[in-house]
Design a protein around this motif. Structure first.
Motif, PDB file in Angstrom:
ATOM      1  N   SER A   2       0.842  -1.185   0.000  1.00 11.37           N
ATOM      2  CA  SER A   2       0.000   0.000   0.000  1.00 11.37           C
ATOM      3  C   SER A   2       0.882   1.241   0.000  1.00 11.37           C
ATOM      4  O   SER A   2       2.097   1.168   0.255  1.00 11.37           O
ATOM      5  CB  SER A   2      -0.910   0.018   1.233  1.00 11.37           C
ATOM      6  OG  SER A   2      -0.131   0.151   2.421  1.00 11.37           O
ATOM      7  N   ALA A   3       0.279   2.392  -0.269  1.00 12.46           N
ATOM      8  CA  ALA A   3       1.029   3.643  -0.232  1.00 12.46           C
ATOM      9  C   ALA A   3       1.605   3.886   1.151  1.00 12.46           C
ATOM     10  O   ALA A   3       2.736   4.375   1.301  1.00 12.46           O
ATOM     11  CB  ALA A   3       0.124   4.797  -0.646  1.00 12.46           C
ATOM     12  N   LEU A   4       0.845   3.538   2.204  1.00  9.45           N
ATOM     13  CA  LEU A   4       1.331   3.727   3.570  1.00  9.45           C
ATOM     14  C   LEU A   4       2.535   2.840   3.853  1.00  9.45           C
ATOM     15  O   LEU A   4       3.507   3.281   4.480  1.00  9.45           O
ATOM     16  CB  LEU A   4       0.211   3.436   4.569  1.00  9.45           C
ATOM     17  CG  LEU A   4       0.585   3.556   6.054  1.00  9.45           C
ATOM     18  CD1 LEU A   4       1.101   4.967   6.361  1.00  9.45           C
ATOM     19  CD2 LEU A   4      -0.606   3.217   6.942  1.00  9.45           C
ATOM     20  N   ALA A   5       2.500   1.589   3.385  1.00 14.16           N
ATOM     21  CA  ALA A   5       3.623   0.675   3.607  1.00 14.16           C
ATOM     22  C   ALA A   5       4.874   1.187   2.899  1.00 14.16           C
ATOM     23  O   ALA A   5       5.988   1.123   3.451  1.00 14.16           O
ATOM     24  CB  ALA A   5       3.264  -0.722   3.115  1.00 14.16           C
ATOM     25  N   ILE A   6       4.701   1.689   1.689  1.00 13.69           N
ATOM     26  CA  ILE A   6       5.834   2.235   0.945  1.00 13.69           C
ATOM     27  C   ILE A   6       6.396   3.455   1.665  1.00 13.69           C
ATOM     28  O   ILE A   6       7.615   3.600   1.832  1.00 13.69           O
ATOM     29  CB  ILE A   6       5.406   2.617  -0.486  1.00 13.69           C
ATOM     30  CG1 ILE A   6       5.009   1.364  -1.274  1.00 13.69           C
ATOM     31  CG2 ILE A   6       6.531   3.358  -1.205  1.00 13.69           C
ATOM     32  CD1 ILE A   6       4.375   1.670  -2.610  1.00 13.69           C
ATOM     33  N   THR A   7       5.520   4.326   2.113  1.00 14.89           N
ATOM     34  CA  THR A   7       5.955   5.545   2.804  1.00 14.89           C
ATOM     35  C   THR A   7       6.693   5.202   4.090  1.00 14.89           C
ATOM     36  O   THR A   7       7.742   5.794   4.400  1.00 14.89           O
ATOM     37  CB  THR A   7       4.745   6.445   3.112  1.00 14.89           C
ATOM     38  OG1 THR A   7       4.038   6.732   1.912  1.00 14.89           O
ATOM     39  CG2 THR A   7       5.186   7.745   3.762  1.00 14.89           C
ATOM     40  N   SER A   8       6.172   4.259   4.865  1.00 14.70           N
ATOM     41  CA  SER A   8       6.826   3.850   6.116  1.00 14.70           C
ATOM     42  C   SER A   8       8.206   3.273   5.846  1.00 14.70           C
ATOM     43  O   SER A   8       9.169   3.563   6.574  1.00 14.70           O
ATOM     44  CB  SER A   8       5.960   2.821   6.846  1.00 14.70           C
ATOM     45  OG  SER A   8       4.711   3.368   7.208  1.00 14.70           O
ATOM     46  N   ALA A   9       8.315   2.465   4.798  1.00 13.62           N
ATOM     47  CA  ALA A   9       9.613   1.889   4.444  1.00 13.62           C
ATOM     48  C   ALA A   9      10.572   2.981   3.986  1.00 13.62           C
ATOM     49  O   ALA A   9      11.776   2.940   4.291  1.00 13.62           O
ATOM     50  CB  ALA A   9       9.441   0.841   3.346  1.00 13.62           C
ATOM     51  N   ALA A  10      10.063   3.977   3.270  1.00 17.46           N
ATOM     52  CA  ALA A  10      10.901   5.081   2.812  1.00 17.46           C
ATOM     53  C   ALA A  10      11.418   5.902   3.991  1.00 17.46           C
ATOM     54  O   ALA A  10      12.579   6.334   4.001  1.00 17.46           O
ATOM     55  CB  ALA A  10      10.118   5.968   1.851  1.00 17.46           C
ATOM     56  N   VAL A  11      10.578   6.131   4.995  1.00 19.42           N
ATOM     57  CA  VAL A  11      10.999   6.849   6.196  1.00 19.42           C
ATOM     58  C   VAL A  11      12.109   6.076   6.902  1.00 19.42           C
ATOM     59  O   VAL A  11      13.131   6.647   7.315  1.00 19.42           O
ATOM     60  CB  VAL A  11       9.809   7.077   7.148  1.00 19.42           C
ATOM     61  CG1 VAL A  11      10.288   7.556   8.520  1.00 19.42           C
ATOM     62  CG2 VAL A  11       8.838   8.096   6.557  1.00 19.42           C
ATOM     63  N   ALA A  12      11.937   4.759   7.049  1.00 22.67           N
ATOM     64  CA  ALA A  12      12.951   3.938   7.709  1.00 22.67           C
ATOM     65  C   ALA A  12      14.268   3.975   6.937  1.00 22.67           C
ATOM     66  O   ALA A  12      15.354   4.040   7.533  1.00 22.67           O
ATOM     67  CB  ALA A  12      12.447   2.502   7.841  1.00 22.67           C
ATOM     68  N   LEU A  13      14.191   3.960   5.617  1.00 23.68           N
ATOM     69  CA  LEU A  13      15.401   4.025   4.790  1.00 23.68           C
ATOM     70  C   LEU A  13      16.084   5.379   4.948  1.00 23.68           C
ATOM     71  O   LEU A  13      17.311   5.457   5.104  1.00 23.68           O
ATOM     72  CB  LEU A  13      15.045   3.766   3.333  1.00 23.68           C
ATOM     73  CG  LEU A  13      16.185   3.917   2.302  1.00 23.68           C
ATOM     74  CD1 LEU A  13      17.355   3.015   2.660  1.00 23.68           C
ATOM     75  CD2 LEU A  13      15.671   3.621   0.900  1.00 23.68           C
ATOM     76  N   ALA A  14      15.305   6.448   4.911  1.00 25.07           N
ATOM     77  CA  ALA A  14      15.883   7.793   5.073  1.00 25.07           C
ATOM     78  C   ALA A  14      16.475   7.973   6.465  1.00 25.07           C
ATOM     79  O   ALA A  14      17.483   8.673   6.626  1.00 25.07           O
ATOM     80  CB  ALA A  14      14.817   8.854   4.807  1.00 25.07           C
ATOM     81  N   ASP A  15      15.875   7.362   7.476  1.00 26.78           N
ATOM     82  CA  ASP A  15      16.429   7.443   8.834  1.00 26.78           C
ATOM     83  C   ASP A  15      17.839   6.845   8.874  1.00 26.78           C
ATOM     84  O   ASP A  15      18.696   7.314   9.619  1.00 26.78           O
ATOM     85  CB  ASP A  15      15.534   6.694   9.823  1.00 26.78           C
ATOM     86  CG  ASP A  15      14.252   7.444  10.154  1.00 26.78           C
ATOM     87  OD1 ASP A  15      14.157   8.637   9.814  1.00 26.78           O
ATOM     88  OD2 ASP A  15      13.340   6.823  10.736  1.00 26.78           O
ATOM     89  N   ARG A  16      18.053   5.820   8.071  1.00 24.40           N
ATOM     90  CA  ARG A  16      19.360   5.154   8.049  1.00 24.40           C
ATOM     91  C   ARG A  16      20.340   5.802   7.080  1.00 24.40           C
ATOM     92  O   ARG A  16      21.524   5.926   7.383  1.00 24.40           O
ATOM     93  CB  ARG A  16      19.210   3.674   7.663  1.00 24.40           C
ATOM     94  CG  ARG A  16      18.367   2.839   8.581  1.00 24.40           C
ATOM     95  CD  ARG A  16      18.556   1.350   8.297  1.00 24.40           C
ATOM     96  NE  ARG A  16      18.456   1.008   6.884  1.00 24.40           N
ATOM     97  CZ  ARG A  16      17.315   0.723   6.258  1.00 24.40           C
ATOM     98  NH1 ARG A  16      16.168   0.749   6.922  1.00 24.40           N
ATOM     99  NH2 ARG A  16      17.321   0.402   4.972  1.00 24.40           N
ATOM    100  N   ALA A  17      19.846   6.198   5.910  1.00 18.82           N
ATOM    101  CA  ALA A  17      20.741   6.608   4.832  1.00 18.82           C
ATOM    102  C   ALA A  17      20.608   8.061   4.430  1.00 18.82           C
ATOM    103  O   ALA A  17      21.366   8.527   3.576  1.00 18.82           O
ATOM    104  CB  ALA A  17      20.507   5.713   3.610  1.00 18.82           C
TER     105      ALA A  17
END
Length: 213
Positions: A2-17
Motif C-alpha cells: 500500500s502507499a502507507l507501507a511504501i511511505t513507512s519503508a521510505a521513512v525507515a530508509l531515510a532514517d538510516r541513509a
C-alpha cells in the motif's frame, strides 16, 4: 503493498541513509518489488517525500487541552519539532527550503504556531517575521546538532592545533566562550533550545507589547 507501507519503508530508509540514500530503486529493492511497482502509488520521488514528511509530522501529538498562553503553546511546538529532527534528521533538509513538501500535517503545525503568535494581534508582516525567526532558530539548532552528532560519530574529538589555540587566546570574548582554560564545553542541545526559544519569545513580547503569559 500500500502507499502507507511504501511511505513507512521510505521513512525507515531515510532514517538510516538520509535523503541522499533514498532512491526509488533502492527502496524497491528493500521492499522486494520492481521499481516500476512504486510508480503505481507515487508519480516521482518528490511526491514520495511529501507523503514521508506528512507521515513523520503526524507523529506530533496535539497540544494538551489545558495548555494555554501563546508562549506555552509555542514552546510545546518547538519541543515537538525538535524531537522530530532528532528522530528523523533527514527531514530537516526537506523542510528547511523555500518550497517544502506541503501536506495536511505540515499545515496543522504551521497553523498552531501562527495561531499562538497571533494572540499578540500582529500585522501580517509581523506575524510572518516572528514565525520565520522562530523557525530559523529551531532549524538552525537542529542543523548544528546534526553536524555535532556526525562529527562525534566520525571519531574521538581531536585537540585543537597550537596555532588555533593562540588565535583564540588573543581574543578575550572568543577565549571566554571557547578557550581551553574554562570548564569543558559540553553542549546540552535540549537546554539550548529551551533557552533560545525563551529569549526569542521574550523579544517578541517586548517588541509588540502583547501578552506576557
Amino acid at each position: 503493498m500500500s502507499a502507507l507501507a511504501i511511505t513507512s519503508a521510505a521513512v525507515a530508509l531515510a532514517d538510516r541513509a538520509g535523503t541522499e540514500g533514498l532512491t526509488m530503486r533502492r527502496l524497491a529493492g528493500e521492499l522486494g518489488v520492481a521499481t516500476a511497482a512504486l510508480y503505481r502509488y507515487f508519480d516521482d520521488r518528490e511526491q514520495l517525500l511529501v507523503a514521508m514528511t506528512d507521515l513523520v509530522l503526524a507523529e506530533t501529538p496535539p497540544p494538551p487541552p489545558d495548555l494555554v498562553g501563546w508562549r506555552a503553546r509555542i514552546r510545546y511546538e518547538a519541543q515537538q519539532e525538535w524531537q522530530i529532527y532528532r528522530r528523523h534528521p533527514w527531514i530537516l533538509t526537506v523542510l528547511a527550503r523555500l518550497r517544502p513538501p506541503l501536506g495536511p500535517a505540515l499545515f496543522d503545525t504551521l497553523d498552531r504556531t501562527l495561531s499562538a503568535l497571533d494572540e499578540l494581534d500582529l500585522s501580517r508582516t509581523q506575524l510572518i517575521s516572528a514565525y520565520l525567526s522562530y523557525s530559523a532558530l529551531v532549524q538552525g539548532l537542529a542543523l548544528v546538532w546534526t553536524a555535532e552528532r556526525s562529527d562525534r560519530i566520525g571519531g574521538p574529538e581531536s585537540a585543537a592545533p597550537t596555532e588555533l589555540a593562540a588565535l583564540v587566546a588573543a581574543r578575550p570574548a572568543l577565549d571566554k566562550a571557547f578557550g581551553p582554560t574554562g570548564p569543558r564545553l559540553d553542549l546540552d542541545f535540549d537546554r539550548l533550545l529551551t533557552d533560545a526559544v525563551d529569549m526569542l519569545l521574550e523579544g517578541v513580547a517586548v517588541r509588540h507589547a502583547g501578552s506576557t503569559e
